[in-house]
Design a protein around this motif. Structure first.
Motif, mmCIF file in Angstrom:
data_model
loop_
_atom_site.group_PDB
_atom_site.id
_atom_site.type_symbol
_atom_site.label_atom_id
_atom_site.label_comp_id
_atom_site.label_asym_id
_atom_site.label_seq_id
_atom_site.Cartn_x
_atom_site.Cartn_y
_atom_site.Cartn_z
ATOM 1 N N HIS A 110 0.816 -1.221 0.000
ATOM 2 C CA HIS A 110 0.000 0.000 0.000
ATOM 3 C C HIS A 110 0.855 1.278 0.000
ATOM 4 O O HIS A 110 0.530 2.257 -0.671
ATOM 5 N N SER A 135 -0.493 9.749 6.035
ATOM 6 C CA SER A 135 -1.896 9.337 5.927
ATOM 7 C C SER A 135 -2.455 9.136 7.325
ATOM 8 O O SER A 135 -1.829 9.508 8.319
ATOM 9 N N GLY A 136 -3.626 8.516 7.393
ATOM 10 C CA GLY A 136 -4.232 8.274 8.697
ATOM 11 C C GLY A 136 -3.522 7.162 9.456
ATOM 12 O O GLY A 136 -3.555 7.099 10.677
ATOM 13 N N GLY A 162 -2.073 12.066 9.955
ATOM 14 C CA GLY A 162 -3.520 12.090 9.730
ATOM 15 C C GLY A 162 -4.280 11.741 11.007
ATOM 16 O O GLY A 162 -5.339 12.305 11.300
ATOM 17 N N GLU A 163 -3.705 10.830 11.751
ATOM 18 C CA GLU A 163 -4.308 10.420 13.029
ATOM 19 C C GLU A 163 -4.304 11.612 14.000
ATOM 20 O O GLU A 163 -5.285 11.849 14.710
ATOM 21 N N ASP A 166 -6.977 13.860 12.855
ATOM 22 C CA ASP A 166 -8.296 13.282 13.170
ATOM 23 C C ASP A 166 -8.621 13.413 14.659
ATOM 24 O O ASP A 166 -9.734 13.764 15.038
ATOM 25 N N GLY A 179 -9.094 15.582 9.039
ATOM 26 C CA GLY A 179 -8.225 16.417 8.195
ATOM 27 C C GLY A 179 -9.001 17.473 7.422
ATOM 28 O O GLY A 179 -8.752 18.673 7.584
ATOM 29 N N VAL A 270 -3.038 13.017 3.808
ATOM 30 C CA VAL A 270 -2.726 14.346 4.338
ATOM 31 C C VAL A 270 -2.152 15.261 3.246
ATOM 32 O O VAL A 270 -2.215 16.492 3.344
ATOM 33 N N ALA A 272 -3.467 15.938 0.697
ATOM 34 C CA ALA A 272 -4.592 16.718 0.162
ATOM 35 C C ALA A 272 -4.692 18.075 0.867
ATOM 36 O O ALA A 272 -5.433 18.944 0.432
ATOM 37 N N ASN A 273 -3.937 18.247 1.944
ATOM 38 C CA ASN A 273 -4.054 19.466 2.747
ATOM 39 C C ASN A 273 -3.523 20.708 2.019
ATOM 40 O O ASN A 273 -2.388 20.743 1.552
ATOM 41 N N CYS A 299 -4.243 11.202 -3.828
ATOM 42 C CA CYS A 299 -3.510 11.202 -2.551
ATOM 43 C C CYS A 299 -4.204 10.332 -1.514
ATOM 44 O O CYS A 299 -3.559 9.611 -0.763
ATOM 45 N N THR A 300 -5.545 10.425 -1.454
ATOM 46 C CA THR A 300 -6.260 9.564 -0.515
ATOM 47 C C THR A 300 -6.303 8.161 -1.124
ATOM 48 O O THR A 300 -5.962 7.966 -2.297
ATOM 49 N N ASP A 301 -6.721 7.180 -0.334
ATOM 50 C CA ASP A 301 -6.668 5.793 -0.804
ATOM 51 C C ASP A 301 -7.451 5.618 -2.105
ATOM 52 O O ASP A 301 -8.569 6.108 -2.238
HETATM 53 O O1 KG4 Z 1 -4.336 7.841 2.769
HETATM 54 P P1 KG4 Z 1 -5.644 7.926 3.443
HETATM 55 O O2 KG4 Z 1 -6.872 8.190 2.591
HETATM 56 O O3 KG4 Z 1 -5.959 6.641 4.270
HETATM 57 C C1 KG4 Z 1 -4.996 5.975 5.022
HETATM 58 O O4 KG4 Z 1 -4.296 5.087 4.467
HETATM 59 O O5 KG4 Z 1 -4.869 6.351 6.209
HETATM 60 O O6 KG4 Z 1 -5.507 9.073 4.537
HETATM 61 C C2 KG4 Z 1 -6.552 9.455 5.385
HETATM 62 C C3 KG4 Z 1 -6.079 10.596 6.264
HETATM 63 C C4 KG4 Z 1 -7.074 10.953 7.360
HETATM 64 O O7 KG4 Z 1 -6.375 11.059 8.574
HETATM 65 C C5 KG4 Z 1 -7.616 12.306 6.918
HETATM 66 O O8 KG4 Z 1 -7.987 13.123 8.001
HETATM 67 C C6 KG4 Z 1 -6.436 12.879 6.160
HETATM 68 O O9 KG4 Z 1 -5.874 11.784 5.477
HETATM 69 N N1 KG4 Z 1 -6.852 13.917 5.211
HETATM 70 C C7 KG4 Z 1 -6.479 15.215 5.320
HETATM 71 C C8 KG4 Z 1 -7.138 15.918 4.268
HETATM 72 N N2 KG4 Z 1 -7.869 15.017 3.561
HETATM 73 C C9 KG4 Z 1 -7.674 13.797 4.155
HETATM 74 N N3 KG4 Z 1 -5.666 15.825 6.195
HETATM 75 C C10 KG4 Z 1 -5.496 17.143 6.049
HETATM 76 N N4 KG4 Z 1 -6.079 17.892 5.101
HETATM 77 C C11 KG4 Z 1 -6.910 17.325 4.192
HETATM 78 N N5 KG4 Z 1 -7.489 18.083 3.251
#
Ligand code: KG4
Ligand code: ZN
Length: 329
Positions: A110, A135-136, A162-163, A166, A179, A270, A272-273, A299-301
């Motif tokens: 992953h 990421s989270g 990300g955690e 969150d 996030g 993250v 995506a921030n 960027c997200t999964d």
């Molecule tokens: O990569 P991902 O989709 O899943 C994991 O593998 O964890 O990441 C999810 C994380 C979450 O903690 C979420 O709050 C964060 O990415 N996230 C962001 C944003 N969009 C998603 N954090 C900050 N700013 C954002 N715009």
């Protein structure tokens, strides 16, 4: 074509990617909404929801790409790390399709997938580069060499970035996932109003730590009390978000400097921030370093990134993958 499947956490994903892994013809993501009321992902709920959705998501990825299964010559799937029950749903689906059509199966990590999202964003990109995955579930820095091998430079010693976002968002009553909620609340806030600690500041240290930051927010909220916290919400969100972003930027730039890296890649949810993106754009143009941050949906999964990692991952020939297992770590 590569058919890619990703079910490591709470997104049920399938994509069709070109054989060189540089262009996605489709990228279907079904985000599970079942977890919202628990304030975090519940593993058993995730597995069941994947099971209900996976067939439909795969079918849609083929329809969106305008191809049938006969166009698929590799099936790629996330095998680690992630929630074991969730991973197994994707792995079983991938094995079924690959076996039925006598195709090879590509078992993708992953995290390598998150980094490979950069190849979809920038098809001409070639290593070496340094990569930050935030990421989270993960926060780590890698150097990626010319053979696409990833070498760990540093990682979080406790919470993932990300955690931390969150959990901070939850303390502020902003909902899940935190996030995006925190980013929204922070928009009209003053980033310099509150000071939050940045851990492990020593120059030669490339690890991260976010647990102190979280505790610091907790104490700050206790001090302020409920009413003041409500009034100060935007400023608290902005200052907390800024502290997480600064910790990430600091270590990433340091890693690029140490490795004299010609390029920087940022991946994971993250990335995506908006503040992180803006800060890195400024810093990289100042340093003359190439910066690749995939668009937020890569960027997200997602499964397109898993397809993008497939050309750099050894495939398992038909039918030797039947005993292949998923791994949580
Ligand atoms: O990569 P991902 O989709 O899943 C994991 O593998 O964890 O990441 C999810 C994380 C979450 O903690 C979420 O709050 C964060 O990415 N996230 C962001 C944003 N969009 C998603 N954090 C900050 N700013 C954002 N715009
Ligand atoms: Zn992820």
């Amino acid at each position: 074509m590569i058919l890619a499947i990703e079910t490591s956490c709470d997104d049920t994903c399938a994509a069709v990617v070109e054989p060189d892994g540089r262009r996605a013809l489709s990228n279907v993501v079904h985000t599970q909404t079942e977890h919202g009321r628990y304030g975090g992902v519940v593993p058993e709920v995730a597995s069941r929801a994947h099971l209900e959705r996976i067939d439909g998501v795969i079918e849609r990825s083929l329809t969106d790409a305008g191809v049938g299964l006969e166009a698929v010559d590799h099936v790629a799937v996330t095998v680690r790390p992630g929630l074991i029950g969730a991973l197994l749903v994707g792995v079983a689906a991938a094995k079924g399709i690959a076996y039925a059509r006598s195709l090879p199966l590509v078992p993708v990590n992953h995290l390598e997938g998150h980094v490979a999202a950069a190849y979809l964003a920038e098809p001409d990109l070639e290593p070496p580069f340094v990569a930050l995955i935030a990421s989270g579930g993960h926060t780590a820095l890698y150097s990626v060499d010319r053979e696409h091998h990833m070498h760990l430079l540093g990682e979080t010693l406790d919470d993932a970035a990300g955690e931390a976002l969150d959990k901070g968002a939850r303390m502020l009553g902003l909902g899940f996932p935190g996030g995006p909620a925190l980013q929204m609340a922070a928009q009209s806030g003053d980033r310099n109003r509150y000071e939050f600690p940045i851990a492990l500041k020593a120059r030669d240290n490339l690890d991260f730590s976010f647990s102190g930051l979280k505790t610091s927010l907790l104490y700050r909220l206790k001090e302020l009390g409920e009413e003041r916290t409500r009034e100060e919400l935007q400023h608290l969100a902005a200052s907390y978000e800024a502290a997480v972003v600064e910790a990430l930027v600091r270590k990433l730039l340091r890693a690029a400097e140490i490795g004299e890296s010609p390029a920087i890649v940022v991946a994971g949810g993250v990335a995506a921030n908006a503040l992180l993106r803006r800060t890195l754009e400024e810093e990289s143009s100042r340093l003359g370093t190439k910066l690749v941050i995939p668009p937020p949906d890569l960027c997200t999964d997602n499964a397109a990134m898993i397809g993008a990692a497939a050309p750099h991952t050894p495939a398992v020939a038909y039918p030797h993958y039947l005993s292949l297992n998923a791994r949580s770590v």
